[in-house]
Write a protein that holds these residues in place. Sequence first.
Motif, mmCIF file in Angstrom:
data_model
loop_
_atom_site.group_PDB
_atom_site.id
_atom_site.type_symbol
_atom_site.label_atom_id
_atom_site.label_comp_id
_atom_site.label_asym_id
_atom_site.label_seq_id
_atom_site.Cartn_x
_atom_site.Cartn_y
_atom_site.Cartn_z
ATOM 1 N N ASP A 1 -21.912 8.105 20.271
ATOM 2 C CA ASP A 1 -21.671 9.478 20.720
ATOM 3 C C ASP A 1 -22.087 9.671 22.177
ATOM 4 O O ASP A 1 -21.622 10.593 22.849
ATOM 5 C CB ASP A 1 -22.413 10.466 19.822
ATOM 6 C CG ASP A 1 -21.884 11.877 20.017
ATOM 7 O OD1 ASP A 1 -20.656 12.042 19.986
ATOM 8 O OD2 ASP A 1 -22.676 12.803 20.226
ATOM 9 N N GLU A 2 -22.967 8.801 22.648
ATOM 10 C CA GLU A 2 -23.401 8.759 24.053
ATOM 11 C C GLU A 2 -23.307 10.092 24.802
ATOM 12 O O GLU A 2 -22.398 10.303 25.612
ATOM 13 C CB GLU A 2 -22.610 7.691 24.810
ATOM 14 C CG GLU A 2 -23.126 7.487 26.227
ATOM 15 C CD GLU A 2 -22.962 6.059 26.712
ATOM 16 O OE1 GLU A 2 -21.861 5.659 27.069
ATOM 17 O OE2 GLU A 2 -23.990 5.342 26.750
ATOM 18 N N GLY A 3 -24.267 10.973 24.521
ATOM 19 C CA GLY A 3 -24.205 12.284 25.160
ATOM 20 C C GLY A 3 -25.411 12.614 26.016
ATOM 21 O O GLY A 3 -25.420 13.623 26.726
ATOM 22 N N GLY B 1 -34.420 -0.035 18.505
ATOM 23 C CA GLY B 1 -33.197 0.759 18.603
ATOM 24 C C GLY B 1 -32.956 1.248 20.026
ATOM 25 O O GLY B 1 -33.864 1.751 20.679
ATOM 26 N N ARG B 2 -31.730 1.098 20.490
ATOM 27 C CA ARG B 2 -31.410 1.441 21.877
ATOM 28 C C ARG B 2 -30.881 2.859 22.042
ATOM 29 O O ARG B 2 -30.456 3.235 23.136
ATOM 30 C CB ARG B 2 -30.364 0.458 22.428
ATOM 31 C CG ARG B 2 -30.744 -1.030 22.351
ATOM 32 C CD ARG B 2 -32.065 -1.334 23.005
ATOM 33 N NE ARG B 2 -32.204 -2.759 23.301
ATOM 34 C CZ ARG B 2 -33.367 -3.418 23.284
ATOM 35 N NH1 ARG B 2 -34.479 -2.793 22.964
ATOM 36 N NH2 ARG B 2 -33.417 -4.690 23.601
ATOM 37 N N GLY B 3 -30.866 3.644 20.962
ATOM 38 C CA GLY B 3 -30.312 4.997 21.047
ATOM 39 C C GLY B 3 -31.290 6.024 21.584
ATOM 40 O O GLY B 3 -30.923 7.146 21.906
ATOM 41 N N GLY B 4 -32.565 5.644 21.690
ATOM 42 C CA GLY B 4 -33.522 6.587 22.262
ATOM 43 C C GLY B 4 -34.879 6.556 21.593
ATOM 44 O O GLY B 4 -35.908 6.627 22.255
#
Lengths: 163, 446
Positions: B102-104, B72-75
């Motif tokens: 949401d890229e925050g 997963g590339r979201g973190g």
Amino acid sequence: MIDRAETTLSEDALAGIQGELDKYPPDRRQSALMAALRIAQDEHGWLSSELIEHVADIVRVPAVRAYEVATFYSMYDLDPVGRHKIEVCTNISCMLRGCDRVVDHLKKRLGIGFNQTTADGKFTLREVECLAACAGAPMMLVGHDYYEDLDEDKIDRILEGLE
Amino acid sequence: MTAQRHKDLIAGRFSSLKVSHGVCLPDSSLEQPWTLESYRSVGGYRALEQVLEGKVDPAGIIDTLKISNIRGRGGAGFPVGVKWSFMPRQSDVQKYVVCNSDEGEPGTCKDRDIMRLNPHALIEGMAIGGYVMGATVGYNYIRGEFHEPYDVMEEAIREAREAGLLGRNILGSGFDFELHNHLGAGAYICGEETALLNSLEGKKGEPRFKPPFPAAFGLYGKPTTINNTESFASVPAIIRGDGNWMDGQWFRGLGVENSGGVKIFSVTGHVDRPGNYEVRMGMPFRELLEMAGGVWKGRRLKAVIPGGSSVPVMPAENILAANMDYSSLQEHGSALGAGSVIVMDETTDMVEVLERIAKFYYEESCGQCTPCREGTGWLYRIIRRINDGRGTPGDLDTLLDVANRIEGRTICALGDAAAWPVQSFLKHFRGEFEDKINRAAHSDVA
Ligand SMILES: Cc1cc2nc3c(=O)[nH]c(=O)nc-3n(C[C@H](O)[C@H](O)[C@H](O)COP(=O)(O)O)c2cc1C
Ligand code: SF4
Ligand code: FES
């Protein structure tokens, strides 16, 4: 369906809200609440308590749900704001590339500080968290538009281009 | 919008695109890569077609993803294939796929470019996900400030629908899949997956307790899979496999052990060419830094935060010895996170940087858990005091104590994200904090 008899919103706004409602299951109208508040705010400039309650009626959720959402998210304005909202990112990547100079220049040029509006009601200035344009730091958001790789000249040109 | 402004915007779309591998970021030869025609010209939607023609069963696609080794590339880096296998495909309840756009995370600016430049890769990846997991509806949650990416996505969805690639009975296969964009309204916490689900339901974006996990109880209480934009957008290329259909080995081979494929690194801060670099996993940091033009103004490297503001900071000597993959960054004391590489030169004031990071988490805590709500406030106030020259000798121990009391004691990982920078900055740059405190003590005497 939306009752058109008693509304302060335009046909376009109502159609926009209906389009949002159509994205979700019929028994999940609350999912369109955020969009409905946004559309109402775009039309009226800010969200008064009457407007929030009106949106709640349209979406058919209790007013308290609409208040909760309107107060939780930072992009809803619960007080009047200037015609143009200028939001400068001061988070880390922008800080490393000199957002201080952007902030100083804007404050000097507009004669206001953060969270203030110019006397003519044209500009409101704000500090915001990272807007995911860090490769274009320093940057700012004006209304819906991103402006990146800012310096003093570029800021002057952008401001002059705004009605 | 004026015609000039429109032209500037289109030109601006490419400004942060520096290197593409043609997986999530578009082929650099394309002039308007966001159009359906362009996307098709480089093999776009071929994967969806193959899948819907019934040449492979859903389990086969999950196997391909597992072999490809995409995480997963979201973190958090959870394997995508494994996550997809948790969904009860056979059960006939409504299921959902949700994309986290949401890229925050401060320093992260890749999902914006995927949506502006390559929206159809995301659409195709989500449609394949819907098919594999038995979900007929997908939502793409886009952060509220992303009006331009939202408009591009809306247009791309319209194009795909018209071409019969979304909607009912896609390509005559009997499979239905509807996709909708949902615009947020400003709240970093909505990037946390369960807060995002609450926000999609039109509620405050507060994280939920886990378990139950979204695969069992997600959107509207129904089985749901949430992946990051880059994760979904990688799927079509993995299935195309550069000509070897469904051969996960191709993607896997682009990277290194434990870290398959290519990844977008957003390189920002003190470099000559900040931007998005889609490169092979496992690339030595030195090489990535060189690609980005090196440290600006001919200065020396001081420190790097390699994965977005919540992962530990690394002093120059550690990062210069590391490669850009999950294992190597972990071995050298940090994490890959979302691949957001924040570069700091020798003139950087580390106390000031940490103050800004601490302020962020303090502002963005949703307030549900006491350790996070109170702790982030304490961290910010103490660091600000030190930076303002009003620090006292006991402050550093208090900071660590507060950070340790937040870590691992909260509903969501925002608490940890607030604690890790404090712990790592003090571990590697304690001297700078002590200097400011000592100077404060002296000025009191004087
Ligand atoms: C405070 C917080 C903020 C997050 N923000 C994001 C975000 O902006 N985008 C994202 O994809 N994931 C974010 N995540 C991670 C998500 O919870 C989730 O793990 C991710 O979307 C799963 O997708 P992936 O497996 O494809 O990475 C965040 C997590 C936390 C705790
Ligand atoms: S850790 Fe912080 S942000 Fe997460 S749920 Fe608790 S209070 Fe909210
Ligand atoms: S730090 Fe300013 S846009 Fe990300």
